[in-house]
Enzyme design. Structure first.
Site, PDB file in Angstrom:
ATOM      1  N   CYS A 114       5.785 -28.373  19.228  1.00 27.47           N
ATOM      2  CA  CYS A 114       4.677 -29.312  19.444  1.00 27.47           C
ATOM      3  C   CYS A 114       4.427 -29.600  20.924  1.00 27.47           C
ATOM      4  O   CYS A 114       3.348 -30.059  21.296  1.00 27.47           O
ATOM      5  CB  CYS A 114       4.928 -30.621  18.700  1.00 27.47           C
ATOM      6  SG  CYS A 114       5.063 -30.372  16.935  1.00 27.47           S
ATOM      7  N   HIS A 246      -0.057 -35.851  21.734  1.00 27.40           N
ATOM      8  CA  HIS A 246       0.236 -35.024  20.562  1.00 27.40           C
ATOM      9  C   HIS A 246       0.016 -35.879  19.313  1.00 27.40           C
ATOM     10  O   HIS A 246       0.416 -37.034  19.257  1.00 27.40           O
ATOM     11  CB  HIS A 246       1.682 -34.538  20.624  1.00 27.40           C
ATOM     12  CG  HIS A 246       2.121 -33.859  19.375  1.00 27.40           C
ATOM     13  ND1 HIS A 246       1.380 -32.872  18.768  1.00 27.40           N
ATOM     14  CD2 HIS A 246       3.225 -34.034  18.591  1.00 27.40           C
ATOM     15  CE1 HIS A 246       2.008 -32.464  17.675  1.00 27.40           C
ATOM     16  NE2 HIS A 246       3.124 -33.154  17.545  1.00 27.40           N
ATOM     17  N   ASN A 276      -0.965 -32.987  11.967  1.00 21.74           N
ATOM     18  CA  ASN A 276      -0.174 -32.485  13.083  1.00 21.74           C
ATOM     19  C   ASN A 276      -0.383 -30.972  13.193  1.00 21.74           C
ATOM     20  O   ASN A 276       0.058 -30.223  12.327  1.00 21.74           O
ATOM     21  CB  ASN A 276       1.305 -32.823  12.831  1.00 21.74           C
ATOM     22  CG  ASN A 276       2.204 -32.393  13.980  1.00 21.74           C
ATOM     23  OD1 ASN A 276       1.810 -31.602  14.832  1.00 21.74           O
ATOM     24  ND2 ASN A 276       3.421 -32.895  13.986  1.00 21.74           N
TER      25      ASN A 276
HETATM   26  O1  UT7 Z   1       5.363 -33.071  15.775  1.00 26.69           O
HETATM   27  C1  UT7 Z   1       6.727 -33.088  15.828  1.00 26.69           C
HETATM   28  C2  UT7 Z   1       7.215 -34.426  15.785  1.00 26.69           C
HETATM   29  N1  UT7 Z   1       7.195 -34.938  14.444  1.00 26.69           N
HETATM   30  C3  UT7 Z   1       7.029 -36.203  14.266  1.00 26.69           C
HETATM   31  O2  UT7 Z   1       6.814 -36.880  15.236  1.00 26.69           O
HETATM   32  C4  UT7 Z   1       7.184 -36.799  12.896  1.00 26.69           C
HETATM   33  C5  UT7 Z   1       7.931 -38.078  13.025  1.00 26.69           C
HETATM   34  N2  UT7 Z   1       8.175 -38.759  11.776  1.00 26.69           N
HETATM   35  C6  UT7 Z   1       7.215 -39.354  11.047  1.00 26.69           C
HETATM   36  O3  UT7 Z   1       6.061 -39.266  11.352  1.00 26.69           O
HETATM   37  C7  UT7 Z   1       7.645 -40.196   9.865  1.00 26.69           C
HETATM   38  O4  UT7 Z   1       9.052 -40.394   9.910  1.00 26.69           O
HETATM   39  C8  UT7 Z   1       7.252 -39.604   8.507  1.00 26.69           C
HETATM   40  C9  UT7 Z   1       5.766 -39.723   8.307  1.00 26.69           C
HETATM   41  C10 UT7 Z   1       7.687 -38.145   8.435  1.00 26.69           C
HETATM   42  C11 UT7 Z   1       7.945 -40.373   7.375  1.00 26.69           C
HETATM   43  O5  UT7 Z   1       7.638 -41.755   7.448  1.00 26.69           O
HETATM   44  P1  UT7 Z   1       8.819 -42.823   7.295  1.00 26.69           P
HETATM   45  O6  UT7 Z   1       8.194 -44.160   7.319  1.00 26.69           O
HETATM   46  O7  UT7 Z   1       9.858 -42.505   8.329  1.00 26.69           O
HETATM   47  O8  UT7 Z   1       9.318 -42.550   5.822  1.00 26.69           O
HETATM   48  P2  UT7 Z   1      10.752 -42.054   5.313  1.00 26.69           P
HETATM   49  O9  UT7 Z   1      11.014 -40.660   5.700  1.00 26.69           O
HETATM   50  O10 UT7 Z   1      11.783 -43.085   5.660  1.00 26.69           O
HETATM   51  O11 UT7 Z   1      10.509 -42.110   3.755  1.00 26.69           O
HETATM   52  C12 UT7 Z   1      10.265 -43.353   3.092  1.00 26.69           C
HETATM   53  C13 UT7 Z   1      10.102 -43.075   1.614  1.00 26.69           C
HETATM   54  C14 UT7 Z   1      11.241 -42.252   1.029  1.00 26.69           C
HETATM   55  O12 UT7 Z   1      11.534 -42.769  -0.247  1.00 26.69           O
HETATM   56  P3  UT7 Z   1      12.821 -43.718  -0.482  1.00 26.69           P
HETATM   57  O13 UT7 Z   1      13.984 -42.864  -0.062  1.00 26.69           O
HETATM   58  O14 UT7 Z   1      12.611 -44.897   0.417  1.00 26.69           O
HETATM   59  O15 UT7 Z   1      12.747 -44.016  -1.930  1.00 26.69           O
HETATM   60  C15 UT7 Z   1      10.635 -40.879   0.895  1.00 26.69           C
HETATM   61  O16 UT7 Z   1      11.212 -40.131  -0.154  1.00 26.69           O
HETATM   62  O17 UT7 Z   1       8.888 -42.333   1.383  1.00 26.69           O
HETATM   63  C16 UT7 Z   1       9.195 -41.196   0.578  1.00 26.69           C
HETATM   64  N3  UT7 Z   1       8.271 -40.127   0.932  1.00 26.69           N
HETATM   65  C17 UT7 Z   1       7.057 -39.998   0.375  1.00 26.69           C
HETATM   66  N4  UT7 Z   1       6.426 -40.718  -0.567  1.00 26.69           N
HETATM   67  C18 UT7 Z   1       5.190 -40.334  -0.928  1.00 26.69           C
HETATM   68  C19 UT7 Z   1       8.419 -39.135   1.862  1.00 26.69           C
HETATM   69  N5  UT7 Z   1       7.321 -38.365   1.903  1.00 26.69           N
HETATM   70  C20 UT7 Z   1       6.458 -38.877   0.988  1.00 26.69           C
HETATM   71  C21 UT7 Z   1       5.164 -38.526   0.568  1.00 26.69           C
HETATM   72  N6  UT7 Z   1       4.569 -39.279  -0.375  1.00 26.69           N
HETATM   73  N7  UT7 Z   1       4.494 -37.470   1.105  1.00 26.69           N
END
Ligand code: UT7
Length: 319
Positions: A114, A246, A276
């Site tokens: 990225c 980004h 992204n």
């Molecule tokens: O470009 C390279 C750099 N990349 C980034 O900068 C990405 C950085 N990270 C992020 O943008 C965020 O961490 C995410 C968008 C990937 C995830 O958001 P989050 O608020 O950190 O969520 P999480 O990973 O802690 O997941 C929270 C919950 C989980 O469920 P439980 O374990 O709390 O029951 C996941 O299983 O959301 C669940 N989950 C989803 N639910 C519905 C994960 N993906 C999804 C989804 N739809 N697509």
């Protein structure tokens, strides 16, 4: 007078196929509400048959050349940032070169995921300053849809395909790239990587990410490198007209701007429509804001990105 690389044209390309969150929700266990609330993403563009990183890169480069009023034959250097090249080798930059009808120039790919566009911009800037070329095309182009695990809802909803390009020209004066700063820390490989490669599995592999950990590092690293690069350019955050970041997650854009005390309305946001697009996201966002008239000649811009590696970097540009 200082020889600088100035941005004299921008261009972009998106595959025509636009995929909404609702469309994804019909395929994996997710909802439009979750995606919008956690990321700000509403849709992404996905490459179709015959559309590749190199075809998108070529379209973006053509538009940037047209905007600059520069002929392909004037180009002495093509640097293409991508983690999803058409082939393991040769470099996709050479495919773009041929498609543009350029018989001889320097052409190579840069791989910093990225952060790729910032790495490519910095390399081209330094090659121009060093006298290796008077005109360059710097491109960020990706087809991440081809390396996504479409069963993994935690990653497949986050990415899209596209390309953005700039034409750089060597000029003496105040405009141009004022400073770039790049970083990498390979200890974080397992937080964001592809589980395959030519020298390990002999396969292309799929993207894997521990999103929460990446998020935490992103805000800290981006704020640090923005401060460092502005200082190197001799400017303060309040002098910045536009931040071109980004586009990974709207919450990362908001948190980084807040940490630096930058007004949210100075941040160019395209993550809602593009998702992204890895190395393509910064030049895509730049082109959108140049063409809609927000970014004007003379504006002070900061470009920034962070991604797999980890890698991160920034550029300060007098547009
Ligand atoms: O470009 C390279 C750099 N990349 C980034 O900068 C990405 C950085 N990270 C992020 O943008 C965020 O961490 C995410 C968008 C990937 C995830 O958001 P989050 O608020 O950190 O969520 P999480 O990973 O802690 O997941 C929270 C919950 C989980 O469920 P439980 O374990 O709390 O029951 C996941 O299983 O959301 C669940 N989950 C989803 N639910 C519905 C994960 N993906 C999804 C989804 N739809 N697509």
């Amino acid at each position: 007078m200082t020889r600088r690389a100035t941005i004299v044209g921008t261009g972009a390309a998106l595959p025509p196929r636009r995929v909404t969150n609702d469309e994804l929700a019909a395929r994996v266990d997710t909802t439009n509400e979750w995606i919008v609330e956690r990321t700000g993403i509403e849709a992404r563009h996905i490459a179709g048959e015959g559309e590749t990183t190199a075809t998108l890169a070529t379209e973006a480069a053509r538009k940037a050349l047209a905007a600059a009023g520069v002929a392909p034959q004037q180009i002495g250097l093509i640097v293409l940032a991508t983690a999803t090249p058409d082939q393991t080798f040769p470099a996709s930059a050479t495919i773009v070169q041929t498609a543009l009808g350029i018989d001889d120039c320097i052409a190579f790919d840069v791989q910093a995921v990225c952060t790729g566009f910032l790495y490519a911009l910095s390399v081209a800037d330094n090659m121009i300053k060093g006298g290796m070329a008077d005109y360059a095309i710097v491109i960020g182009a990706e087809t991440f849809s081809r390396i996504l695990d479409w069963e993994d809802r935690a990653t497949c909803v986050l990415f899209g395909d596209g390309a953005g390009a700039v034409v750089l020209k060597a000029e003496d004066g105040e405009r141009g790239i004022l400073a770039t700063r790049l970083h990498a820390d390979g200890r974080h490989n397992e937080l964001l990587y592809v589980d395959g490669g030519p020298s390990t599995t002999g396969t292309v592999g799929k993207l894997r990410m521990k999103g929460k950990e990446v998020f935490r590092h992103a805000v800290v690293n981006l704020a640090d490198v923005l401060s460092e690069t502005l200082e190197a350019a001799g400017h303060r955050p309040e002098e910045v007209d536009w931040v071109v970041p980004h586009q990974a997650n709207k919450r990362i854009l908001d948190a980084t701007a807040k940490k630096l005390g930058l007004a949210p309305e100075k941040v160019i946001v395209t993550v809602n429509e593009h998702a992204n697009t890895s190395a393509a996201s910064v030049p895509l966002a730049l082109d959108v804001a140049v063409r809609d008239g927000r970014i004007k000649p003379g504006n002070l811009l900061v470009l920034e990105a962070m991604g797999g590696g980890f890698t991160w970097g920034a550029a300060v540009v007098r547009y």
